[in-house]
Design a protein around this motif. Structure first.
Motif, short mmCIF file in Angstrom:
data_model
loop_
_atom_site.label_atom_id
_atom_site.label_comp_id
_atom_site.label_asym_id
_atom_site.label_seq_id
_atom_site.Cartn_x
_atom_site.Cartn_y
_atom_site.Cartn_z
N ILE A 24 159.50 -11.83 -25.63
CA ILE A 24 159.53 -10.38 -25.42
C ILE A 24 160.62 -9.80 -26.32
O ILE A 24 161.80 -10.15 -26.17
CB ILE A 24 159.77 -10.05 -23.94
CG1 ILE A 24 158.55 -10.50 -23.14
CG2 ILE A 24 159.97 -8.55 -23.74
CD1 ILE A 24 158.82 -11.10 -21.87
N TYR A 25 160.20 -8.94 -27.23
CA TYR A 25 161.12 -8.39 -28.23
C TYR A 25 161.95 -9.51 -28.87
O TYR A 25 163.17 -9.39 -29.04
CB TYR A 25 162.01 -7.31 -27.63
CG TYR A 25 161.28 -5.99 -27.50
CD1 TYR A 25 161.26 -5.08 -28.55
CD2 TYR A 25 160.58 -5.68 -26.34
CE1 TYR A 25 160.56 -3.89 -28.44
CE2 TYR A 25 159.88 -4.49 -26.23
CZ TYR A 25 159.88 -3.60 -27.29
OH TYR A 25 159.19 -2.40 -27.19
N GLY A 26 161.31 -10.61 -29.15
CA GLY A 26 161.98 -11.73 -29.81
C GLY A 26 162.76 -12.65 -28.90
O GLY A 26 163.32 -13.65 -29.33
N HIS A 27 162.80 -12.34 -27.58
CA HIS A 27 163.54 -13.19 -26.64
C HIS A 27 162.56 -14.10 -25.91
O HIS A 27 161.67 -13.61 -25.21
CB HIS A 27 164.30 -12.35 -25.60
CG HIS A 27 165.21 -11.33 -26.22
ND1 HIS A 27 166.29 -11.66 -26.99
CD2 HIS A 27 165.18 -9.97 -26.18
CE1 HIS A 27 166.89 -10.56 -27.39
NE2 HIS A 27 166.24 -9.52 -26.92
N ASP A 28 162.76 -15.39 -26.07
CA ASP A 28 161.89 -16.36 -25.40
C ASP A 28 162.19 -16.33 -23.89
O ASP A 28 163.36 -16.37 -23.49
CB ASP A 28 162.18 -17.75 -25.97
CG ASP A 28 161.16 -18.77 -25.51
OD1 ASP A 28 160.41 -19.24 -26.36
OD2 ASP A 28 161.12 -19.07 -24.30
#
Lengths: 257, 307
Positions: B64-68
């Motif tokens: 999500i927005y680059g956050h795993d």
């Protein structure tokens, strides 16, 4: 999540839990006060007068600490089991699960609610006890530390029960069939030195015995068991229950599919 | 640019052996208004449950927005606001308290949380109800309260699982306007719905899931363009005795005063009116017979199940 944000999340859960049991004080605070009064009237005054002394103290003075701690045990347990199961049942535990609040903060938050209820109701019952028993304080630090540790232990146990419970029946089975017998056989109404040797040894397997004895020491300065040994037992149980609660919540047992 | 949501090879097998997701891949761009469609039991809610950490995945990756969600769960969760399908709040708590507590779980100070709660409750027309316990709200109000709750921490990605289920038409339209404004302000929105009109009107991109697989992942416009024709219902000024012949358009009579006309994509509506003028038929009103997306959706799901 930064430490300051975790602190806010913890405070939020605590306030929510605190307001929950305060809002329903007629179910949470009043009944233990009435029940304890009845214990004092029947076991303390009516029957206790005929029993005479226990370990050199009036019977009513001997049982008072145990009755107070019994309330702390049942109330802290009841708070977390009802609250956690209620959150599962109404699914609002999901509010926490979708948030970045770490699992240990969730456990601390619920546990703090149980501790708060244990202390508040324990204090209310102590006030009631003063009308019946001659309560002197031998060591205030021991009294308070035992209350907090006992409430912590049983709040954690309540969460575990709440995690496993699938129906409302499941949240009353443990208190009725395990907690109540252990509490009554934990030396509230008698000194274990009165028991035959075999039963004395059996009683030592009951963790509640250590709490009641240490708490009684805080009031009247006598105990059947070494005080530091009691602290050790309580702390070991807290560590075990915390580790198990953490495992259950992290794995999402009964919470996540 | 980083995707708002990126799902790679997501699998879910429940303990009872039921396979809910069979390796789905999805990407949702930042600022998108995205519809996740599918029949009941297709796997939509399972996918949302995994994205929001309410369901443990069997395999795959969600970012999500680059956050795993596995390695940076706090950052990932902070980006998401979620409106689940089922009511999931404490029915005995006043609604303002529900909102303030939710903000607290995201580390927002209580004083700030109260002003945020006022903002969203006013936006969603619930400010006068702030002291009411949630149990006393109507179904539509409960949904709006849950939207307010999902917005308390200013999420970048709002996930709505059937937001208008059981909501009356007026409230549904108000909710659509509200969601459109949020999206125009830059919020990425993903919704699941069974009202395909809702998806067609609101969403720029669509994915269709069926039996745990993504069977379509494209823009709404591209999907609609695949529809060969559209059917319109015409209400006529006077009864027509026999079925008129309209060039290039298939015509059916519903009754003497109502006709059903198929118009091919690209033929345009003006060709229909030209044809009607030639026959002297006067039209009082005209409407789409069925929702276009609904027609496509049924066709695609049906084709898969009865190849």
């Amino acid at each position: 999540m930064s430490a300051s944000k975790q602190w806010i999340a913890f405070k939020t859960i605590f306030i929510k839990e605190f307001l929950r049991f305060i809002r329903i004080w007629k179910q949470t605070i009043l009944p233990p006060m009435v029940t304890t009064s009845l214990y004092f009237i029947i076991f303390g005054n009516l029957i206790g007068g005929r029993i005479g002394e226990m370990e050199g103290y009036r019977y009513v003075d001997f049982i008072a600490p145990g009755l107070i701690l019994m309330t702390v045990i049942t109330q802290s347990y009841a708070n977390t089991v009802a609250s956690f199961f209620g959150a599962k049942f109404q699914r609002h535990i999901e509010e926490l699960m979708v948030s970045p609040t770490p699992d240990y903060i969730i456990i601390f938050g619920y546990t703090s609610g149980g501790i708060a209820r244990g202390i508040i109701v324990g204090f209310a019952v102590t006030i009631v006890s003063m009308f019946f028993a001659d309560l002197g304080i031998h060591n205030f630090a021991i009294l308070m530390s035992i209350v907090v540790l006992t409430a912590t232990l049983f709040s954690l146990a309540g969460i575990i029960n709440g995690v496993y419970a699938k129906t409302f029946d499941d949240i009353s089975i443990i208190p009725t069939f395990i907690l109540a017998p252990l509490t009554y056989l934990g030396g509230i109404f008698y000194s274990i030195s009165l028991l035959p040797e075999f039963w004395q040894d059996m009683s030592l397997a009951n963790p509640i015995l250590y709490m009641i004895n240490a708490f009684r020491y805080g009031f009247i300065g006598i105990t059947d068991i070494d005080l530091w040994f009691s602290y050790g037992i309580i702390l070991i149980f807290i560590a075990l229950l915390y580790a198990y609660t953490m495992y259950l919540v992290k794995a999402g047992h009964g919470i996540r599919s | 640019m980083t995707c708002a949501l990126e799902i790679t090879n997501l699998h879910k097998i429940y303990r009872n052996g039921f396979v809910a997701l069979r390796g789905i891949d999805l990407h949702v761009e930042q600022g998108d208004f995205f519809a996740l469609l599918g029949p009941n039991g297709a796997g939509k809610s399972t996918a949302i449950g995994i994205i929001t950490s309410l369901i443990n995945k069997t395999d795959g990756r969600v970012s999500i927005y680059g956050h795993d969600i596995d390695t940076h769960f706090a950052e990932a969760k902070s980006c998401i606001g979620v409106l689940p399908q089922e009511f999931n709040f404490n029915i005995w708590e006043p609604i303002e308290e529900i909102l303030v507590n939710q903000a607290g779980y995201y580390g927002i100070e209580r004083s700030d949380a109260y002003s945020r709660a006022e903002h969203w409750l006013r936006q969603l027309g619930l400010w006068d109800k702030r002291h009411e316990i949630a149990r006393n709200l109507s179904g539509g109000m409960k949904r709006r309260m849950m939207i307010a709750r999902a917005l308390m921490h200013d999420p970048r990605l709002l996930i709505l699982d059937e937001p208008t289920a059981g909501v009356d038409i007026e409230n549904r339209r108000t909710m659509w306007d509200f969601l459109t404004r949020l999206n125009q302000q830059g919020m990425t929105i993903i919704l699941t719905t069974h009202y395909l009109e809702e998806a067609e009107n609101l969403c720029r991109n669509i994915a269709i899931i069926d039996e745990g697989r993504v069977i379509e992942h494209t823009s709404t416009r591209a999907l609609i363009n695949r529809l060969g024709n559209e059917t319109f219902v015409l209400d006529l000024e006077s009864r027509v005795a026999e079925l008129p012949h309209l060039d290039c358009h298939a015509v059916r009579a519903i009754d003497g005063f109502t006709l059903e006309v198929d118009i091919d994509q690209g033929a345009g509506i003006s060709s229909l009116f030209d044809a009607l003028n030639h026959t002297g038929i006067k039209v009082l009103s005209m409407r789409n017979k069925t929702n276009r997306l609904e027609q496509l959706f049924m066709q695609m799901v049906d084709d898969r199940r009865h190849p």
